[in-house]
Design an enzyme around this catalytic site. Structure first.
Site, mmCIF file in Angstrom:
data_model
loop_
_atom_site.group_PDB
_atom_site.id
_atom_site.type_symbol
_atom_site.label_atom_id
_atom_site.label_comp_id
_atom_site.label_asym_id
_atom_site.label_seq_id
_atom_site.Cartn_x
_atom_site.Cartn_y
_atom_site.Cartn_z
ATOM 1 N N LYS A 68 7.681 -4.642 -2.237
ATOM 2 C CA LYS A 68 8.166 -4.187 -0.927
ATOM 3 C C LYS A 68 8.948 -5.299 -0.213
ATOM 4 O O LYS A 68 10.053 -5.067 0.288
ATOM 5 C CB LYS A 68 6.961 -3.747 -0.087
ATOM 6 N N THR A 79 2.537 -2.292 5.365
ATOM 7 C CA THR A 79 3.260 -3.444 4.814
ATOM 8 C C THR A 79 2.558 -4.690 5.321
ATOM 9 O O THR A 79 2.561 -4.952 6.530
ATOM 10 C CB THR A 79 4.719 -3.461 5.298
ATOM 11 N N LEU A 86 -1.538 0.742 8.824
ATOM 12 C CA LEU A 86 -1.770 -0.098 10.009
ATOM 13 C C LEU A 86 -0.637 -1.114 10.185
ATOM 14 O O LEU A 86 0.135 -1.354 9.255
ATOM 15 C CB LEU A 86 -3.126 -0.793 9.839
ATOM 16 N N PRO A 87 -0.556 -1.726 11.382
ATOM 17 C CA PRO A 87 0.590 -2.606 11.641
ATOM 18 C C PRO A 87 0.705 -3.823 10.714
ATOM 19 O O PRO A 87 1.787 -4.102 10.211
ATOM 20 C CB PRO A 87 0.362 -3.048 13.096
ATOM 21 N N LYS A 114 9.943 -8.301 10.697
ATOM 22 C CA LYS A 114 8.566 -8.460 10.188
ATOM 23 C C LYS A 114 8.589 -8.646 8.663
ATOM 24 O O LYS A 114 7.953 -9.550 8.128
ATOM 25 C CB LYS A 114 7.745 -7.212 10.553
HETATM 26 P P1 NAD Z 1 2.794 2.154 14.416
HETATM 27 O O1 NAD Z 1 2.590 0.965 15.298
HETATM 28 O O2 NAD Z 1 3.574 3.311 14.912
HETATM 29 O O3 NAD Z 1 1.366 2.710 13.930
HETATM 30 C C1 NAD Z 1 0.242 1.911 13.670
HETATM 31 C C2 NAD Z 1 -0.967 2.685 14.176
HETATM 32 O O4 NAD Z 1 -2.145 1.947 13.828
HETATM 33 C C3 NAD Z 1 -0.996 2.850 15.704
HETATM 34 O O5 NAD Z 1 -1.095 4.216 16.023
HETATM 35 C C4 NAD Z 1 -2.221 2.056 16.144
HETATM 36 O O6 NAD Z 1 -2.903 2.615 17.253
HETATM 37 C C5 NAD Z 1 -3.082 2.119 14.884
HETATM 38 N N1 NAD Z 1 -4.071 1.071 14.806
HETATM 39 C C6 NAD Z 1 -3.931 -0.271 14.977
HETATM 40 N N2 NAD Z 1 -5.098 -0.896 14.793
HETATM 41 C C7 NAD Z 1 -6.011 0.057 14.486
HETATM 42 C C8 NAD Z 1 -7.393 0.037 14.183
HETATM 43 N N3 NAD Z 1 -8.092 -1.110 14.164
HETATM 44 N N4 NAD Z 1 -8.003 1.207 13.914
HETATM 45 C C9 NAD Z 1 -7.308 2.373 13.919
HETATM 46 N N5 NAD Z 1 -5.995 2.463 14.213
HETATM 47 C C10 NAD Z 1 -5.363 1.310 14.479
HETATM 48 O O7 NAD Z 1 3.436 1.560 13.073
HETATM 49 P P2 NAD Z 1 4.227 2.390 11.933
HETATM 50 O O8 NAD Z 1 5.681 2.390 12.241
HETATM 51 O O9 NAD Z 1 3.510 3.666 11.675
HETATM 52 O O10 NAD Z 1 4.039 1.397 10.707
HETATM 53 C C11 NAD Z 1 2.809 1.307 9.988
HETATM 54 C C12 NAD Z 1 3.012 0.396 8.784
HETATM 55 O O11 NAD Z 1 4.051 0.935 7.959
HETATM 56 C C13 NAD Z 1 3.449 -1.025 9.157
HETATM 57 O O12 NAD Z 1 2.794 -1.921 8.314
HETATM 58 C C14 NAD Z 1 4.955 -0.992 8.924
HETATM 59 O O13 NAD Z 1 5.486 -2.274 8.611
HETATM 60 C C15 NAD Z 1 5.050 -0.046 7.733
HETATM 61 N N6 NAD Z 1 6.351 0.661 7.602
HETATM 62 C C16 NAD Z 1 6.952 1.216 8.690
HETATM 63 C C17 NAD Z 1 8.158 1.887 8.529
HETATM 64 C C18 NAD Z 1 8.857 2.518 9.713
HETATM 65 O O14 NAD Z 1 10.031 2.908 9.576
HETATM 66 N N7 NAD Z 1 8.199 2.669 10.859
HETATM 67 C C19 NAD Z 1 8.745 1.982 7.260
HETATM 68 C C20 NAD Z 1 8.093 1.433 6.163
HETATM 69 C C21 NAD Z 1 6.880 0.771 6.347
#
Ligand code: NAD
Length: 289
Positions: free
Chosen positions: A168, A93, A65-66, A243
Site C-alpha cells: 500500500k 492504512t 481505523l485512522p 499520511k
Molecule cells: P475516518 O476518519 O472517516 O474514519 C475512521 C473512523 O474510526 C471514525 O468514524 C472514528 O470515529 C473511528 N474510530 C477511531 N477510533 C476508534 C475506536 N477506538 N473505536 C471505534 N471507532 C474508532 O477515516 P477513513 O477515511 O474512513 O479512513 C480509514 C482508514 O482507511 C485510514 O487508515 C485511511 O488512511 C484508509 N484509507 C482511506 C481512504 C479514503 O479515501 N478515505 C482510502 C484508502 C485508505
C-alpha cells in the site's frame, strides 16, 4: 453467511460495513461516533456499544481505523473476547511495524490476523469495488478473501503479515510522485504554449502515461471526470496522501531505502497541508506550481 464484527464506520468503513450487510452477513458494528452508528443501522448493520461487543462471537473482525495507534488500542480490547476460530482483518492504512506487531500479538493469543489495506477511495468503498492487498499466511488469506469478496473488485495476497501495508505505501508513494510529475508537466506544457487537451491526448498514449495523467488528470475538463472538475472537492484528500507518504518515508528510513522522489512528494504535500489545503483532493497540488 458469517457473523462479522466491524469497527470503524467512518468515510470508508461505513460503506464497507453496509456492503457486507447487503451481502447478507450479520454485521455487528461499532464506532465512537453516534452518527456513524446511526448510519450503520440504516444500512442494515446491528449497532453495538463497544468493540468487544462487536467482536464477541464473530467469525471475522474487520477494523477500518485512522492509524496504527487506534488499531493497537482496539486489538488490545478484542483479544480478551475474540473466539479462537475468528479471523482479524485490519483494513486501515497503518505502519508496517505496527501491522506486524498486532499480528504477532494476535498469534500469541491463538488468533489469526491479516493486514488488508485498500486501494480505492470512498466511492469504491460505497460501490464495493475496493482492491485489497493482504499480508498473512496463505491459509489466513483464503479465509480473509471469503469476507473481503463482498467489498472488492480484487483481493491480492501480498505476502506475510505486514506485506499488505508495504504494498500500500509503495503504491501510494508512486501515486504521490506521479501526480506531482503530471502537475509540473501540465504547467510546463502551458508555459510552452501547448494546449492542455492536446498534451493530455499525446501523453496519455505515450511514455508519460500514468494513472495520475490518464485516469485522474489534475485539470478540469481534461480526461474522465475527476475531482478537478468539482473544484477539487471529494476524491482522495491531500492530507491522506501526506499520511501515506509519511508512512513510506518512515519505512524508507527504517530500511535504509533511497527514495528521493517520495521524499520530494512528501515535502510538497506537507507544505500544501500546512497551507490549509489538506482537505482538497490531492490533485489540487497543481495549484502550487
Ligand atoms: P475516518 O476518519 O472517516 O474514519 C475512521 C473512523 O474510526 C471514525 O468514524 C472514528 O470515529 C473511528 N474510530 C477511531 N477510533 C476508534 C475506536 N477506538 N473505536 C471505534 N471507532 C474508532 O477515516 P477513513 O477515511 O474512513 O479512513 C480509514 C482508514 O482507511 C485510514 O487508515 C485511511 O488512511 C484508509 N484509507 C482511506 C481512504 C479514503 O479515501 N478515505 C482510502 C484508502 C485508505
Amino acid at each position: 453467511m458469517a457473523r462479522i464484527g466491524f469497527i470503524g464506520l467512518g468515510n470508508m468503513g461505513g460503506g464497507m460495513a453496509a456492503n457486507l450487510a447487503k451481502k447478507g452477513h450479520d454485521v455487528r458494528a461499532f464506532d465512537l461516533s453516534a452518527d456513524a452508528l446511526h448510519k450503520a443501522k440504516a444500512a442494515g448493520c446491528l449497532p453495538v456499544a463497544s468493540a468487544s461487543e462487536a467482536a464477541d462471537g464473530a467469525e471475522a473482525i474487520v477494523t477500518m481505523l485512522p492509524a496504527g495507534k487506534h488499531v493497537a488500542e482496539v486489538y488490545g480490547a478484542l483479544f480478551a473476547v475474540a473466539s479462537p476460530s475468528a479471523i482479524l482483518i485490519d483494513c486501515s492504512t497503518i505502519d508496517v511495524a505496527t501491522a506486524k506487531q498486532v499480528a504477532a500479538a494476535a498469534q500469541a493469543k491463538g488468533l489469526v490476523a491479516v493486514d488488508a489495506p485498500v486501494s480505492g477511495g470512498i466511492g469504491a468503498a460505497n460501490a464495493g469495488t475496493l482492491t485489497f492487498m493482504v499480508g498473512g499466511s496463505a491459509e489466513a488469506f483464503d479465509r480473509a478473501q471469503a469476507i473481503l469478496a463482498g467489498m472488492s473488485k480484487a483481493v491480492i495476497h501480498a505476502g506475510a503479515n505486514g506485506a499488505g501495508q508495504a504494498a500500500k505505501i509503495c503504491n501510494n508513494m508512486i501515486l504521490g510522485a506521479t501526480m506531482i510529475a503530471t502537475c509540473e508537466a501540465f504547467v510546463l506544457a502551458e508555459k510552452l504554449g501547448l494546449d492542455a487537451q492536446a498534451f493530455y491526448d499525446i501523453a496519455s498514449v505515450s511514455s508519460g502515461q500514468s494513472w495520475s495523467m490518464t485516469t485522474y488528470a489534475p485539470l478540469p475538463g481534461i480526461g474522465p471526470e475527476t475531482p478537478a472538475d468539482h473544484d477539487y472537492q471529494g476524491g482522495f484528500a491531500a492530507a491522506l496522501m501526506l499520511k501515506d507518504l509519511r508512512l513510506a518515508m518512515a519505512a524508507a528510513k527504517d530500511t535504509g531505502a533511497d527514495t528521493p522522489m517520495g521524499a520530494k512528494a512528501a515535502e510538497r504535500y506537507e507544505a500544501f497541508a500546512e497551507a490549509g489545503q489538506g482537505g482538497l483532493d490531492f490533485s489540487a497540488i497543481i495549484r502550487t506550481f
